[in-house]
Design a protein around this motif. Sequence first.
Motif, PDB file in Angstrom:
ATOM      1  N   ASP A 164       0.829  -1.216   0.000  1.00  0.00           N
ATOM      2  CA  ASP A 164       0.000   0.000   0.000  1.00  0.00           C
ATOM      3  C   ASP A 164       0.855   1.254   0.000  1.00  0.00           C
ATOM      4  O   ASP A 164       0.542   2.237  -0.683  1.00  0.00           O
ATOM      5  CB  ASP A 164      -0.926   0.006   1.220  1.00  0.00           C
ATOM      6  N   ARG A 165       1.969   1.251   0.761  1.00  0.00           N
ATOM      7  CA  ARG A 165       2.877   2.401   0.774  1.00  0.00           C
ATOM      8  C   ARG A 165       3.471   2.640  -0.606  1.00  0.00           C
ATOM      9  O   ARG A 165       3.609   3.781  -1.053  1.00  0.00           O
ATOM     10  CB  ARG A 165       4.000   2.200   1.803  1.00  0.00           C
ATOM     11  N   CYS A 166       3.837   1.546  -1.275  1.00  0.00           N
ATOM     12  CA  CYS A 166       4.401   1.653  -2.616  1.00  0.00           C
ATOM     13  C   CYS A 166       3.408   2.327  -3.560  1.00  0.00           C
ATOM     14  O   CYS A 166       3.780   3.240  -4.317  1.00  0.00           O
ATOM     15  CB  CYS A 166       4.775   0.264  -3.134  1.00  0.00           C
ATOM     16  N   ILE A 167       2.164   1.906  -3.519  1.00  0.00           N
ATOM     17  CA  ILE A 167       1.145   2.468  -4.412  1.00  0.00           C
ATOM     18  C   ILE A 167       0.902   3.942  -4.093  1.00  0.00           C
ATOM     19  O   ILE A 167       0.811   4.783  -4.996  1.00  0.00           O
ATOM     20  CB  ILE A 167      -0.151   1.651  -4.317  1.00  0.00           C
ATOM     21  N   ARG A 168       0.818   4.287  -2.803  1.00  0.00           N
ATOM     22  CA  ARG A 168       0.633   5.695  -2.428  1.00  0.00           C
ATOM     23  C   ARG A 168       1.810   6.541  -2.875  1.00  0.00           C
ATOM     24  O   ARG A 168       1.639   7.676  -3.332  1.00  0.00           O
ATOM     25  CB  ARG A 168       0.445   5.813  -0.907  1.00  0.00           C
TER      26      ARG A 168
ATOM     27  N   GLN B  59      11.743  -0.186 -11.897  1.00  0.00           N
ATOM     28  CA  GLN B  59      12.366  -1.432 -11.445  1.00  0.00           C
ATOM     29  C   GLN B  59      11.676  -1.882 -10.168  1.00  0.00           C
ATOM     30  O   GLN B  59      11.130  -1.074  -9.417  1.00  0.00           O
ATOM     31  CB  GLN B  59      13.866  -1.237 -11.160  1.00  0.00           C
ATOM     32  N   VAL B  60      11.741  -3.186  -9.915  1.00  0.00           N
ATOM     33  CA  VAL B  60      11.167  -3.722  -8.691  1.00  0.00           C
ATOM     34  C   VAL B  60      11.959  -4.964  -8.298  1.00  0.00           C
ATOM     35  O   VAL B  60      12.511  -5.656  -9.152  1.00  0.00           O
ATOM     36  CB  VAL B  60       9.663  -4.053  -8.879  1.00  0.00           C
ATOM     37  N   GLY B  61      12.069  -5.223  -6.991  1.00  0.00           N
ATOM     38  CA  GLY B  61      12.849  -6.377  -6.565  1.00  0.00           C
ATOM     39  C   GLY B  61      12.570  -6.761  -5.138  1.00  0.00           C
ATOM     40  O   GLY B  61      11.695  -6.206  -4.461  1.00  0.00           O
TER      41      GLY B  61
ATOM     42  N   SER C 172      12.919  -7.185   2.719  1.00  0.00           N
ATOM     43  CA  SER C 172      12.441  -5.874   2.276  1.00  0.00           C
ATOM     44  C   SER C 172      11.989  -5.933   0.828  1.00  0.00           C
ATOM     45  O   SER C 172      12.404  -6.801   0.058  1.00  0.00           O
ATOM     46  CB  SER C 172      13.525  -4.802   2.452  1.00  0.00           C
ATOM     47  N   PHE C 173      11.124  -4.998   0.496  1.00  0.00           N
ATOM     48  CA  PHE C 173      10.612  -4.815  -0.858  1.00  0.00           C
ATOM     49  C   PHE C 173      11.339  -3.611  -1.444  1.00  0.00           C
ATOM     50  O   PHE C 173      11.439  -2.567  -0.807  1.00  0.00           O
ATOM     51  CB  PHE C 173       9.107  -4.565  -0.807  1.00  0.00           C
ATOM     52  N   LYS C 174      11.834  -3.740  -2.669  1.00  0.00           N
ATOM     53  CA  LYS C 174      12.642  -2.684  -3.266  1.00  0.00           C
ATOM     54  C   LYS C 174      11.995  -2.254  -4.581  1.00  0.00           C
ATOM     55  O   LYS C 174      11.627  -3.096  -5.402  1.00  0.00           O
ATOM     56  CB  LYS C 174      14.068  -3.174  -3.508  1.00  0.00           C
ATOM     57  N   TYR C 175      11.870  -0.943  -4.769  1.00  0.00           N
ATOM     58  CA  TYR C 175      11.343  -0.454  -6.034  1.00  0.00           C
ATOM     59  C   TYR C 175      11.956   0.898  -6.355  1.00  0.00           C
ATOM     60  O   TYR C 175      12.397   1.643  -5.475  1.00  0.00           O
ATOM     61  CB  TYR C 175       9.812  -0.378  -6.025  1.00  0.00           C
ATOM     62  N   TYR C 176      12.005   1.196  -7.649  1.00  0.00           N
ATOM     63  CA  TYR C 176      12.714   2.360  -8.150  1.00  0.00           C
ATOM     64  C   TYR C 176      11.781   3.156  -9.059  1.00  0.00           C
ATOM     65  O   TYR C 176      11.177   2.599  -9.985  1.00  0.00           O
ATOM     66  CB  TYR C 176      13.972   1.932  -8.908  1.00  0.00           C
ATOM     67  N   LEU C 177      11.679   4.456  -8.783  1.00  0.00           N
ATOM     68  CA  LEU C 177      10.725   5.327  -9.458  1.00  0.00           C
ATOM     69  C   LEU C 177      11.460   6.442 -10.197  1.00  0.00           C
ATOM     70  O   LEU C 177      12.277   7.151  -9.606  1.00  0.00           O
ATOM     71  CB  LEU C 177       9.745   5.920  -8.442  1.00  0.00           C
ATOM     72  N   CYS C 178      11.151   6.599 -11.465  1.00  0.00           N
ATOM     73  CA  CYS C 178      11.840   7.564 -12.325  1.00  0.00           C
ATOM     74  C   CYS C 178      11.455   9.001 -11.981  1.00  0.00           C
ATOM     75  O   CYS C 178      10.280   9.301 -11.739  1.00  0.00           O
ATOM     76  CB  CYS C 178      11.490   7.269 -13.779  1.00  0.00           C
ATOM     77  N   VAL C 179      12.448   9.896 -11.951  1.00  0.00           N
ATOM     78  CA  VAL C 179      12.180  11.321 -11.753  1.00  0.00           C
ATOM     79  C   VAL C 179      12.693  12.169 -12.923  1.00  0.00           C
ATOM     80  O   VAL C 179      12.363  13.352 -13.025  1.00  0.00           O
ATOM     81  CB  VAL C 179      12.808  11.863 -10.438  1.00  0.00           C
ATOM     82  N   GLU C 180      13.469  11.589 -13.827  1.00  0.00           N
ATOM     83  CA  GLU C 180      14.127  12.413 -14.850  1.00  0.00           C
ATOM     84  C   GLU C 180      13.248  12.746 -16.045  1.00  0.00           C
ATOM     85  O   GLU C 180      13.608  13.598 -16.861  1.00  0.00           O
ATOM     86  CB  GLU C 180      15.429  11.763 -15.319  1.00  0.00           C
TER      87      GLU C 180
ATOM     88  N   GLY D 120      11.152  -2.261   4.332  1.00  0.00           N
ATOM     89  CA  GLY D 120      11.169  -3.504   5.074  1.00  0.00           C
ATOM     90  C   GLY D 120      10.217  -3.509   6.245  1.00  0.00           C
ATOM     91  O   GLY D 120       9.512  -2.532   6.517  1.00  0.00           O
ATOM     92  N   THR D 121      10.200  -4.610   6.951  1.00  0.00           N
ATOM     93  CA  THR D 121       9.303  -4.745   8.095  1.00  0.00           C
ATOM     94  C   THR D 121       9.759  -3.890   9.272  1.00  0.00           C
ATOM     95  O   THR D 121       8.957  -3.562  10.141  1.00  0.00           O
ATOM     96  CB  THR D 121       9.234  -6.214   8.541  1.00  0.00           C
ATOM     97  N   GLU D 122      11.032  -3.496   9.293  1.00  0.00           N
ATOM     98  CA  GLU D 122      11.557  -2.721  10.416  1.00  0.00           C
ATOM     99  C   GLU D 122      11.765  -1.250  10.077  1.00  0.00           C
ATOM    100  O   GLU D 122      11.648  -0.390  10.950  1.00  0.00           O
ATOM    101  CB  GLU D 122      12.874  -3.329  10.905  1.00  0.00           C
TER     102      GLU D 122
END
Length: 292
Positions: free
Chosen positions: A117-121, A139-141, A152-160, A211-213
């Motif tokens: 949910d945090r990722c989508i927001r 990207q996502v991983g 942990s869940f990893k994702y990368y969001l473009c800003v350029e 991540g969870t922490e």
Amino acid sequence: MHEFAVSSALKYGHKGTDTLEYIGLTLKNGCFERSKLYHFAKNDFEVHEGWRKEIFERWLKRICENYEAKICDFSEAGTSDAPAYRMILQFRNFFSMETAEKLISEEFPDVPCEIRDRCIRCMRALKEGLGLKESPLMQVGIELDSDMNFKSFKYYLCVEWTELPNDKLAEAMNGSADALGVCRDTERLDRLIRDICTCWYRPTFIGINDGTEETEAKLYFISEIFGRALKTKPAEQTERISEVLNLDKGLAEELMTAWEQAHLYSQGIAVTFGEPSVLRLYLRELQEAYFR
């Protein structure tokens, strides 16, 4: 530090296995703290063995089948007693928000709901803040612990791809920082963006490690030096960025030694949201063909 970097380049770089993507250096208060190696998959065998096979089969294979994605890189971090394993996918194209949200919601059922949910927001807020037409997801991983449990869940969001100028980026990213629950620290981030861009870098994407922490967000920059300038310009760039980031004199000298001995230079830089003392450098090895 430079001894580790040079030996890693010899072992995994163009003269070795040719699988080295980056040598990551974590800095705290301008001093070297730890390192991490990033590898890309040279062939299928590199992926389909050991922990890499387990991560791919369990977490990421179906995404490669259902979306246009391929393995971007993988890495092992932590200590020998408590390693952490990480694998990232790269998408061929950007998605509509509807598609990106469906991907996050449905393809990662074992990632805690609050993290998805945090990722989508965060994606929604960044899309709005930057005025993008599509989702910024690129990207996502996933990162797992030594027992192959979720870390942990990893994702990368473009800003350029935004039309906003660099001096508006910090403010535009406030919504995504709020969505993640990390400190926005707009004034500091704005200053860093301006200073780092004077050293021939440009901001490219936000990387989130959720991540969870804890949740960590970083703004990444990429070097704009290319072509023949790569023969000499990285040395000047290293000196300038060392001054701008107020790096320890000894570390600055070691970075120069790594450049002189193995043609390693800081192609990427990452600054951490709300953590002014933490920075990351990503050393890339240039092929000898540049110097002939």
